[in-house]
Design a protein around this motif. Structure first.
Motif, short mmCIF file in Angstrom:
data_model
loop_
_atom_site.label_atom_id
_atom_site.label_comp_id
_atom_site.label_asym_id
_atom_site.label_seq_id
_atom_site.Cartn_x
_atom_site.Cartn_y
_atom_site.Cartn_z
N ILE A 166 90.05 45.63 57.72
CA ILE A 166 90.54 45.48 59.10
C ILE A 166 89.39 45.06 60.02
CG2 ILE A 166 91.47 46.76 61.07
CD1 ILE A 166 93.11 48.41 59.05
N LYS A 167 88.25 45.71 59.83
CA LYS A 167 87.09 45.42 60.69
C LYS A 167 86.67 43.97 60.56
CE LYS A 167 83.23 47.83 60.09
NZ LYS A 167 82.42 49.07 59.94
N GLN A 168 86.64 43.52 59.31
CA GLN A 168 86.23 42.14 59.05
C GLN A 168 87.20 41.16 59.71
OE1 GLN A 168 86.39 41.19 54.93
NE2 GLN A 168 85.64 39.10 55.23
N GLU A 169 88.47 41.42 59.56
CA GLU A 169 89.50 40.56 60.13
C GLU A 169 89.37 40.51 61.66
OE1 GLU A 169 92.63 38.07 58.94
OE2 GLU A 169 91.25 39.28 57.74
N ILE A 170 89.14 41.66 62.25
CA ILE A 170 89.02 41.73 63.71
C ILE A 170 87.78 40.97 64.19
CG2 ILE A 170 88.48 43.33 65.61
CD1 ILE A 170 90.38 45.32 64.26
N THR A 171 86.70 41.14 63.46
CA THR A 171 85.46 40.46 63.84
C THR A 171 85.61 38.94 63.69
OG1 THR A 171 84.41 42.37 62.81
CG2 THR A 171 82.96 40.63 63.57
N GLU A 172 86.17 38.53 62.55
CA GLU A 172 86.33 37.09 62.31
C GLU A 172 87.21 36.42 63.35
OE1 GLU A 172 87.75 36.53 58.36
OE2 GLU A 172 85.81 37.08 57.47
N GLN A 173 88.28 37.10 63.71
CA GLN A 173 89.21 36.50 64.67
C GLN A 173 88.87 36.85 66.11
OE1 GLN A 173 93.40 36.66 63.85
NE2 GLN A 173 93.05 37.30 61.74
N ASN A 174 87.78 37.61 66.25
CA ASN A 174 87.31 37.98 67.58
C ASN A 174 88.40 38.68 68.41
OD1 ASN A 174 85.40 38.20 69.52
ND2 ASN A 174 85.68 36.12 70.35
N LEU A 175 89.00 39.70 67.82
CA LEU A 175 90.14 40.35 68.45
C LEU A 175 89.75 41.54 69.34
CD1 LEU A 175 92.67 40.43 65.45
CD2 LEU A 175 92.55 38.78 67.31
N ALA A 176 88.47 41.92 69.31
CA ALA A 176 88.11 43.16 70.02
C ALA A 176 86.91 42.97 70.93
CB ALA A 176 87.81 44.26 69.01
N ASP A 177 86.82 43.82 71.93
CA ASP A 177 85.63 43.84 72.78
C ASP A 177 84.67 44.93 72.37
OD1 ASP A 177 86.36 41.72 74.65
OD2 ASP A 177 88.03 43.04 75.12
N GLU A 178 85.23 45.94 71.69
CA GLU A 178 84.36 47.02 71.23
C GLU A 178 85.00 47.66 70.01
OE1 GLU A 178 83.71 49.98 74.26
OE2 GLU A 178 82.55 51.24 72.90
N ILE A 179 84.18 47.99 69.02
CA ILE A 179 84.70 48.68 67.84
C ILE A 179 83.94 49.98 67.65
CG2 ILE A 179 84.98 48.58 65.34
CD1 ILE A 179 85.27 45.59 65.51
N ILE A 180 84.67 51.08 67.60
CA ILE A 180 84.05 52.38 67.41
C ILE A 180 84.47 52.92 66.04
CG2 ILE A 180 83.86 54.74 68.33
CD1 ILE A 180 85.14 53.56 70.96
N CYS A 181 83.48 53.35 65.25
CA CYS A 181 83.81 54.10 64.04
C CYS A 181 83.38 55.52 64.29
CB CYS A 181 83.02 53.62 62.84
SG CYS A 181 83.27 51.94 62.43
N ASP A 182 84.23 56.48 64.03
CA ASP A 182 83.79 57.85 64.29
C ASP A 182 83.39 58.57 63.01
OD1 ASP A 182 86.04 58.88 63.09
OD2 ASP A 182 87.11 59.22 64.98
N ALA A 183 83.02 59.83 63.18
CA ALA A 183 82.42 60.59 62.09
C ALA A 183 83.39 60.89 60.96
CB ALA A 183 81.83 61.89 62.62
#
Lengths: 330, 352, 344
Positions: free
Chosen positions: C23-40
């Motif tokens: 999911i992260k890769q897809e979002i990054t490639e398509q530039n779908l987000a302004d910020e991505i947070i991964c939590d603990a």
């Protein structure tokens, strides 16, 4: 007090749909409080401001157990699921009421009573067919038990004593407290019957120093009842524990001391099944010392819950005593 | 200070869920290694040992072992003076018959849980267990009036069981679950006193674990640790429990893997154990509900958590049995793990 | 196709990293987000800023985890004992193939041949004591070179089109929700959008508990794959949802009574845009909505689900139109919310 009890127990308020109840309470208390707010989950919060800086939260829940419609068949019969802990033995032949006043009868399919479960029950609203039924009821509508209020003298029987009688206790107490010492938050909480949900969020927002739930408790004084010392007419029940909370020893001691000092009749309650709002309040944030004042009720979670007015008065007196105490330990 | 001896003392002390205050007092008096000691609103005892890092950058490690034990509570006093009771936490009803107890009324009163003599049992009765609702306690008074002078509904009852040494380093007692975990934390703090560590260590003796992880819920909210490690007891190997459901006794702690354990913490703990030649057993736990880890992990915005299990036999009976060597090993493993922590590792716990 | 890749990715409760990375890769490639947070604990929280600086915080959530099996012991003969992680009907396991561990080692769940069973055995479901995974190795040492205690095993089902306008595959609960959210993320709204891909839903709604706390939303929608029980011998009132009748709205389940106001607004949007919807019958199960509603001082929530047959098993089945209609319903609701300045 009887009029208020009648008004509140007759109101419609299954979990999640407590609006009619909170409207009535709003009218009853608005002249006695400093602030009155409703939050996202439908909790009604009445505040009386004090000067000590301490915050005390009292909580009685407005919701009652009920029914949610899951299906309407071609002939216009309704299927339902439970909202909270319904006692299946009390359902067949009983009646239900919807928010719009529609009345229905609970019927059952053929089959052995021992194997009866909710899946085999249905509600008949007298509809000719599905379209006719849809005029009055849709899938997803909530209903409550429909049963009249009866005044038996010093004892009263009705549906929804659990926990409208707790609401009555808070309303009566709130009227009596003229000079509050602490900031008093009277929470008329939502969705208790489905998991203490209203108390959880309201307690988070209030962040009290002391939490007291006011709720009903079953008695052990009927023939061959599950073993319990709690009896109708023996006074306010001070909770020691139930499955949701172990009353903080300081809170149990406080309630006992006040009851002794003011001559309020009391009994201890150890409940092996069931929970109250105190279960949610005491786990809020870093923890809140909490306990519960219980009103003894016979036939809990049936449409005929019975209370004794002397017990109710004792609970009112005990709530007032807590509100007016210095609460040096908290 | 002899922690093994103190574990025996703890095991013999009453401390039923919700009523841990006196035990907490005893523990705080017996922990010379803490820099600061406090109790929170629900009664969790927090023993803080400070790290050497600068105050602003000091990470927080929370250790949690619950100090409460399961017990009994008075529900009714019969006319003839017998006491009826319910449980606080989960008891196996079969072990209660014929136990000696202490009823904690206005004063402590010895009592026995009565049982019919075998002679008067019918064949049918012998086949069935007695349910807790039908059991009673005899304290030697023959009327409600005499008993109620000292005893009230809601009073607590503990099993009377002295701690006993078995062969080797095995000891047995009524409340090893989870006073063993408290002993592990003390062993850990003692070991840490000899070492340097950057992090502040909050060793929390939690309350009310047995009734729903309640103390861990609120204490974690208050501390907001960077890492949370629960130390609880696990099922030691014994006849009747398959190998894949138990932890080997006398072989160090079980290091748990499962959804409630952060994979990087697990990896690191295993590495520490291997580096220092501390034996351990892998323990797979798919349903994470039973220990303080479960509560800690979902506190606030989420806490990286893990669980060490000290194997004990006969859990939730009055003869819980542990090899103290496992306690020492677990405490040492924890201390070494903490001493080797660095900022880089801690920062890698997000986006793993 | 993203739904196919999501369905075939393996991610049990607590081990969602493959799904998360996808999911992260897809979002990054398509530039779908302004910020991505991964939590603990592994939640992926994606923030998409609003075109206006204020407005309500809207949270959408779907869970990444699927039910799985956990290896609990490697036996001396190299066979693997396991335990379910999340709710699995043990009767469906026997005779299935699985992938074990991060390296997807192939294995099978075997059983004694029918010829050698006593008649009464055939009528008794196999329990965890009888079931095991066979990797084709002969010893514990060999097995331990391939897998370790704590590894997960997953069904090997591949995703495909199926029958009349349907998809089949594993883990539609709740990869279909993840796929819906990926589509929604392609649009930008006036208000800030927080899309949470949560973990550990199947073992107690655990990811959403903390994701809700982190986001602290003003309003939340949970997108689920829910059971469709429209199968033979199930009475109409027992069929919780039906395939092809549109996204299902929840009026109550064991975790939540959704905000009545919010639900009725969503129904209105469906009506205006001629999107078919159904009300989920029955009140079984729970969703992330329960935990999000109880966050801090409380959050209005609703649940929109894509009906799926045979969930929590190796092959689930869903309808393409239901999937597309769910995307449309969510998008149109958000647009409506935007038109009203973020006020319900």
């Amino acid at each position: 007090m009887k009029e208020i009890i009648k008004q509140l127990v007759e109101a419609y308020g299954p979990s999640g749909y407590e609006g009619q109840v909170t409207d009535i309470i709003t009218e009853l208390v608005k002249d006695y409080v400093d602030e009155l707010t409703t939050d996202v989950l439908g909790n009604l919060i009445a505040v009386k401001k004090g000067t000590s800086g301490k915050k005390v939260m009292f909580s009685a829940h407005t919701d009652e157990i009920g029914f949610v419609i899951t299906h309407i068949d071609d002939k216009g019969f309704l299927r339902f699921s439970n909202v909270g802990g319904l006692n299946i033995l009390t359902l067949v032949g009983g009646r239900v009421r919807f928010a719009n006043g529609t009345i229905g009868v609970i019927g059952k399919e053929k089959g052995d009573l021992k194997e009866l479960d909710l899946d085999k029950l249905f509600i008949d609203i007298g509809a000719k067919n599905r379209e006719d039924a849809l005029e009055k009821v849709k899938v997803g509508d909530f209903a409550i038990a429909h049963r009249e209020y009866n005044d038996l003298g010093n004892r009263i029987v009705s549906k929804a004593m659990d926990d409208r009688i707790g609401c009555v206790v808070l309303i009566e107490a709130l009227k009596k407290i003229s000079k509050p010492v602490h900031d008093l938050y009277f929470v008329f909480s939502s969705q208790e019957e489905v998991g203490l949900r209203g108390a959880r969020t309201s307690s988070y927002a209030i962040d009290p120093d002391l939490g007291i739930a006011v709720d009903v408790t079953p008695t052990g004084d009927t023939p061959e009842a599950p073993r319990s010392e709690v009896a109708l007419g023996n006074g306010a029940a001070i909770k020691v524990m139930d499955t949701s909370v172990i009353a903080h020893p300081k809170v149990k001691a406080l309630l006992t001391r006040l009851a002794e000092a003011k001559g309020i009749k009391y009994q201890y309650e150890v409940l092996t099944r069931g929970g109250t709002d105190a279960g949610a309040i005491h786990l809020t944030k870093e923890g809140v010392p909490s306990g519960c004042i219980s009103i003894p009720v016979r036939h809990v979670h049936t449409p005929s819950e019975m209370i004794d007015l002397d017990d109710v008065q004792a609970c009112v007196d005990l709530v007032v005593a807590v509100a007016e105490d210095a609460l040096a330990d908290f | 200070m002899d922690i093994k001896k103190f574990l025996c003392e703890m095991s013999e002390s009453p401390g039923i869920s919700g009523y841990e205050h006196d035990l907490a007092q005893k523990i705080s008096e017996n922990c010379p290694w803490a820099d600061e000691t406090r109790s929170d609103k629900l009664g969790n005892l927090i023993l803080l040992k400070r790290g050497k890092d600068d105050q602003n950058s000091r990470p927080k490690i929370m250790l949690a072992a619950h100090m409460d034990e399961i017990g009994l509570m008075v529900t009714k006093i019969e006319k003839e003076g017998f006491i009826r009771f319910s449980t606080v936490g989960g008891f196996d009803q079969r072990v209660l018959l014929a136990q000696e107890v202490v009823v904690h009324g206005k004063k402590d009163l010895p009592g026995v849980i009565g049982a019919k003599p075998p002679h008067s049992l019918t064949a049918e009765e012998r086949r069935r267990t007695v349910s807790i609702e039908d059991m009673f306690i005899d304290i030697g008074f023959d009327s409600f009036e005499k008993v109620s002078q000292y005893v009230n509904v809601g009073d607590l009852i503990t099993i009377k069981r002295d701690c006993l040494s078995l062969q080797g380093n095995y000891i047995t007692g009524k409340a090893m679950d989870d006073r063993v975990g408290v002993a592990v934390m003390l062993e850990c703090l003692k070991e840490l006193a000899k070492r340097e560590h950057i992090a502040d260590v909050y060793a929390v003796c939690t309350v009310q674990e047995e009734v729903g992880l309640r103390g861990a819920t609120t204490s974690t909210y208050g501390i907001v640790p960077d890492i949370g490690i629960a130390i609880d007891v696990g099922f030691g190997d014994m006849p009747g429990i398959p190998e894949y459901d138990s932890i080997k006794m006398s072989n160090g702690p079980g290091i748990t893997v499962g959804p409630q354990v952060h994979p990087k913490l697990h990896e690191r703990m295993v590495k520490t154990a291997r580096d220092w030649n501390i034996p351990f057993s892998p323990e797979a736990t798919p349903s994470p509900g039973g220990t303080d880890t479960y509560a800690m992990q979902v506190t606030r915005s989420g806490i990286p958590t893990m669980l060490l299990s000290v194997p004990i036999r006969y859990m939730h009976t009055p003869v819980e049995t542990v090899d103290y060597t496992d306690v020492i090993r677990t405490g040492r493993l924890l201390a070494l793990f903490i001493a080797e922590l660095d900022h880089e590792f801690l920062e890698g716990l997000k986006c793993f | 196709m993203l739904l196919k890749r999501l369905s075939e990715a393996c991610g049990g409760p607590g081990k969602e990293s493959v799904v998360r990375d996808l999911i992260k890769q897809e979002i990054t490639e398509q530039n779908l987000a302004d910020e991505i947070i991964c939590d603990a604990i592994g939640n992926l929280i994606v923030k998409k800023d609003g075109t206006k600086s204020d407005g309500p915080k809207v949270m959408l959530a779907a869970h990444m985890d699927e039910v799985a099996l956990m290896i609990s012991n490697v036996e001396k003969n190299g066979l693997l004992k396991f335990k379910p992680v999340g709710g699995i009907d043990l009767r469906i396991l026997v005779g299935k193939s699985v992938y074990v561990g991060a390296n997807k080692v192939s294995g099978v769940i075997g059983a004694k041949p029918i010829h050698m069973q006593r008649p009464e055995e055939r009528n008794t479901p196999l329990g965890l004591n009888e079931l095991y995974i066979d990797l084709g190795v002969r010893s514990q040492e060999e097995a331990e070179r391939l897998v370790k205690v704590g590894d997960y095993a997953y069904f090997t089902t591949s995703f495909s089109e199926f029958g009349d306008n349907l998809y089949k595959g594993k883990a539609f609960d709740d990869r279909v929700g993840c796929a819906v959210l990926m589509e929604v993320l392609k649009e930008r709204y006036e208000f800030p959008l927080y899309v949470a891909f949560t973990v550990q839903e199947e073992i107690g709604l655990r990811g959403s508990t903390v994701a809700g706390y982190t986001v602290e939303p003003d309003l939340a929608l949970v997108i689920e794959g829910t059971a469709a029980n429209d199968i033979p011998d199930s009475k109409e009132h027992q069929q919780s949802t039906n395939l092809g009748k549109g996204p299902a709205l929840t009026m109550m389940d064991r975790s939540v009574i959704p905000n009545p106001r919010l639900v009725s607004e969503i129904l209105k949007v469906a009506d205006e845009h001629k999107i078919p919807v159904q009300i989920r019958r029955g009140t079984q199960g729970g969703t992330d909505a329960g935990k999000i509603q109880g966050t801090k001082g409380g959050v209005p929530v609703a649940v929109i689900s894509v009906p799926c047959r045979y969930i929590h098993g190796p092959v689930s089945v869903m309808n393409k139109n239901d999937y597309n209609n769910t995307i449309e319903l969510v998008k149109n609701f958000l647009k409506t919310l935007e038109q009203r300045g973020g006020v319900l």
